[in-house]
Design an enzyme around this catalytic site. Structure first.
Site, mmCIF file in Angstrom:
data_model
loop_
_atom_site.group_PDB
_atom_site.id
_atom_site.type_symbol
_atom_site.label_atom_id
_atom_site.label_comp_id
_atom_site.label_asym_id
_atom_site.label_seq_id
_atom_site.Cartn_x
_atom_site.Cartn_y
_atom_site.Cartn_z
ATOM 1 N N GLY A 60 17.460 10.032 -17.588
ATOM 2 C CA GLY A 60 18.872 10.303 -17.295
ATOM 3 C C GLY A 60 19.481 11.073 -18.458
ATOM 4 O O GLY A 60 18.773 11.745 -19.206
ATOM 5 N N ARG A 61 20.783 10.937 -18.612
ATOM 6 C CA ARG A 61 21.487 11.708 -19.655
ATOM 7 C C ARG A 61 20.917 11.438 -21.033
ATOM 8 O O ARG A 61 20.647 12.358 -21.807
ATOM 9 C CB ARG A 61 22.967 11.325 -19.698
ATOM 10 C CG ARG A 61 23.740 11.562 -18.438
ATOM 11 C CD ARG A 61 25.160 11.089 -18.669
ATOM 12 N NE ARG A 61 25.945 11.052 -17.467
ATOM 13 C CZ ARG A 61 25.987 10.014 -16.632
ATOM 14 N NH1 ARG A 61 25.270 8.937 -16.854
ATOM 15 N NH2 ARG A 61 26.739 10.069 -15.554
ATOM 16 N N ILE A 62 20.744 10.136 -21.376
ATOM 17 C CA ILE A 62 20.301 9.811 -22.746
ATOM 18 C C ILE A 62 18.830 10.191 -22.935
ATOM 19 O O ILE A 62 18.455 10.782 -23.954
ATOM 20 C CB ILE A 62 20.567 8.322 -23.070
ATOM 21 C CG1 ILE A 62 22.081 8.037 -22.991
ATOM 22 C CG2 ILE A 62 20.027 7.958 -24.451
ATOM 23 C CD1 ILE A 62 22.478 6.571 -23.119
ATOM 24 N N ARG A 100 12.881 8.543 -11.988
ATOM 25 C CA ARG A 100 13.019 8.560 -10.529
ATOM 26 C C ARG A 100 13.130 9.971 -9.982
ATOM 27 O O ARG A 100 12.765 10.253 -8.865
ATOM 28 C CB ARG A 100 14.264 7.754 -10.132
ATOM 29 C CG ARG A 100 13.990 6.255 -10.111
ATOM 30 C CD ARG A 100 15.191 5.493 -9.686
ATOM 31 N NE ARG A 100 16.323 5.814 -10.555
ATOM 32 C CZ ARG A 100 17.593 5.580 -10.264
ATOM 33 N NH1 ARG A 100 17.904 5.042 -9.112
ATOM 34 N NH2 ARG A 100 18.564 5.888 -11.106
ATOM 35 N N THR A 133 16.304 1.671 -27.100
ATOM 36 C CA THR A 133 17.762 1.668 -27.309
ATOM 37 C C THR A 133 18.468 1.442 -25.972
ATOM 38 O O THR A 133 19.651 1.752 -25.844
ATOM 39 C CB THR A 133 18.251 3.002 -27.927
ATOM 40 O OG1 THR A 133 17.807 4.077 -27.095
ATOM 41 C CG2 THR A 133 17.755 3.195 -29.334
ATOM 42 N N ARG A 171 18.133 -1.576 -22.954
ATOM 43 C CA ARG A 171 18.529 -2.980 -22.893
ATOM 44 C C ARG A 171 17.306 -3.822 -23.235
ATOM 45 O O ARG A 171 16.182 -3.513 -22.795
ATOM 46 C CB ARG A 171 19.026 -3.348 -21.484
ATOM 47 C CG ARG A 171 20.416 -2.807 -21.147
ATOM 48 C CD ARG A 171 21.511 -3.502 -21.954
ATOM 49 N NE ARG A 171 22.850 -3.050 -21.645
ATOM 50 C CZ ARG A 171 23.501 -2.076 -22.283
ATOM 51 N NH1 ARG A 171 22.932 -1.431 -23.284
ATOM 52 N NH2 ARG A 171 24.731 -1.754 -21.930
ATOM 53 N N GLU A 186 19.547 -11.131 -26.931
ATOM 54 C CA GLU A 186 20.571 -10.651 -27.854
ATOM 55 C C GLU A 186 21.795 -11.576 -27.897
ATOM 56 O O GLU A 186 22.242 -11.996 -26.823
ATOM 57 C CB GLU A 186 20.987 -9.271 -27.334
ATOM 58 C CG GLU A 186 21.593 -8.364 -28.330
ATOM 59 C CD GLU A 186 21.682 -6.943 -27.766
ATOM 60 O OE1 GLU A 186 20.660 -6.406 -27.292
ATOM 61 O OE2 GLU A 186 22.794 -6.407 -27.786
ATOM 62 N N HIS A 226 22.051 -3.372 -32.210
ATOM 63 C CA HIS A 226 22.670 -2.695 -31.051
ATOM 64 C C HIS A 226 23.746 -1.688 -31.493
ATOM 65 O O HIS A 226 24.931 -1.839 -31.194
ATOM 66 C CB HIS A 226 23.250 -3.714 -30.060
ATOM 67 C CG HIS A 226 23.353 -3.158 -28.665
ATOM 68 N ND1 HIS A 226 23.195 -3.922 -27.532
ATOM 69 C CD2 HIS A 226 23.604 -1.894 -28.222
ATOM 70 C CE1 HIS A 226 23.351 -3.161 -26.460
ATOM 71 N NE2 HIS A 226 23.598 -1.921 -26.862
HETATM 72 C C1 DGY Z 1 26.083 1.019 -23.693
HETATM 73 O O1 DGY Z 1 27.149 1.634 -23.638
HETATM 74 O O2 DGY Z 1 25.530 0.574 -22.691
HETATM 75 C C2 DGY Z 1 25.495 0.869 -25.054
HETATM 76 O O3 DGY Z 1 24.433 -0.003 -25.058
HETATM 77 C C3 DGY Z 1 26.592 0.485 -26.031
HETATM 78 O O4 DGY Z 1 26.171 0.640 -27.330
#
Ligand code: DGY
Length: 318
Positions: free
Chosen positions: A156-158, A178, A235, A237, A266, A284
């Protein structure tokens, strides 16, 4: 008409607080700690609009206390902390903060990747503790990044922003996602099944949302497919990785190391994980730049204003 009540569950940057329209009645706790379930319930019972964070569990017991709520603006791009089906049944709008945190999160992903490859945290500790005795040819040798293969799970974007940054390191990029995405000019990102990405990557970075399908997406079987020289970066979840399987893989040398910003339970982090030298652990921090956290807050306010004024809501999840 009564002033709308905005409940804010956690201290936000001052620039966001300053931008709250004067005509809102603000319900916020100025102490910077997570709200208890009791406090969340009370806030929801009063609110027309809520800004909550990914650390707030907004479940049926909280949502059912709302009496006049219109919108829950989640101060995050991920929204696995909110019971969407109950929110939808109750007719609440739920929004998130996409786009504005893409670059900050991609940058942090690279901090972890480079940090674990080049042993940055270990080196820092050596210098700080006064144990460094000087340069040595075999001291604290890391692993090359340039020219290696980066695997991305979730394009996706990230995921794309992380892949884009790999160009400067002349890396090959494989991804499992996907949808096929187009590569930027001059580079080629190759879409492959997850197992192929796992098998061929030197660095594997996770960028999927947490859903029933992605919970424990990376477990014992997947870790066993990775190269013993590979590093895993997360980075997204925490529960996307089966953390006990990861710990076992790190201890057994099934993979070379990990860079983690998120954890399965967490904010609890297993002491066994913390004791390993080949992991870099962050609290996080994906979106944690001042500029990004302000933009996230302004987006929440924009969504809330639209919802309360009956306009189309820009970043609507439901
Ligand atoms: C989010 O926005 O989902 C990030 O995990 C926040 O740091």
């Amino acid at each position: 008409m009564d002033r709308p009540t905005l409940y804010i569950t956690r201290l936000l940057p001052q620039a966001v607080m300053n931008a709250i329209p004067q005509h809102y009645r603000v319900l916020a706790d100025s102490t910077d700690r997570p709200a208890t379930a009791h406090e969340l319930g009370h806030g929801f019972s009063q609110a027309d609009a809520v800004i909550c964070t990914l650390a707030d569990r907004i479940d049926v017991s909280i949502l059912s206390q709302a009496t006049k709520l219109k919108i829950v603006a989640n101060y995050a791009v991920g929204y696995n902390n909110i019971d969407l089906s109950t929110a939808a049944q109750r007719g609440f709008i739920v929004t998130n903060t996409p786009d504005v945190l893409t670059d900050a999160t991609a940058d942090l992903t690279w901090s972890l990747l480079l940090g674990v490859a080049r042993r940055v945290a270990e080196g820092d500790a050596l210098v700080r503790t006064g144990h460094w005795t000087g340069w040595a040819p075999t001291q604290m040798l890391g692993t090359d990044v340039t020219g290696k293969t980066l695997g991305i799970v979730g394009m996706g974007r990230i995921g794309q922003a992380v892949a884009y940054r790999a160009t400067g390191f002349r890396m090959s990029v494989l991804y499992a996602g996907r949808h096929a995405v187009s590569s930027p000019p001059g580079v080629s990102w190759t879409r492959q099944p997850l197992d192929t990405v796992l098998t061929h990557s030197d660095y594997l970075s996770l960028h999927v949302p947490l859903t029933d399908t992605t919970r424990h997406l990376i477990g014992q079987r997947e870790l066993a497919l990775m190269k013993p020289t590979a590093f895993l970066i997360n980075t997204s979840r925490g529960p996307v990785i089966d953390e006990s399987a990861l710990l076992a893989a790190l201890e057994a040398g099934t993979i070379a190391g990990a860079g983690l910003d998120v954890y399965e339970h967490e904010p609890a982090v297993s002491p066994a994980l913390s004791s390993l030298p080949n992991v870099v652990l962050l609290p996080h921090l994906g979106s944690a730049t001042l500029e990004t956290r302000v933009r996230m807050g302004l987006i929440c306010l924009e969504n809330i204003a639209a919802a309360l004024e009956g306009r189309s809501v820009p970043h609507r999840v439901i």
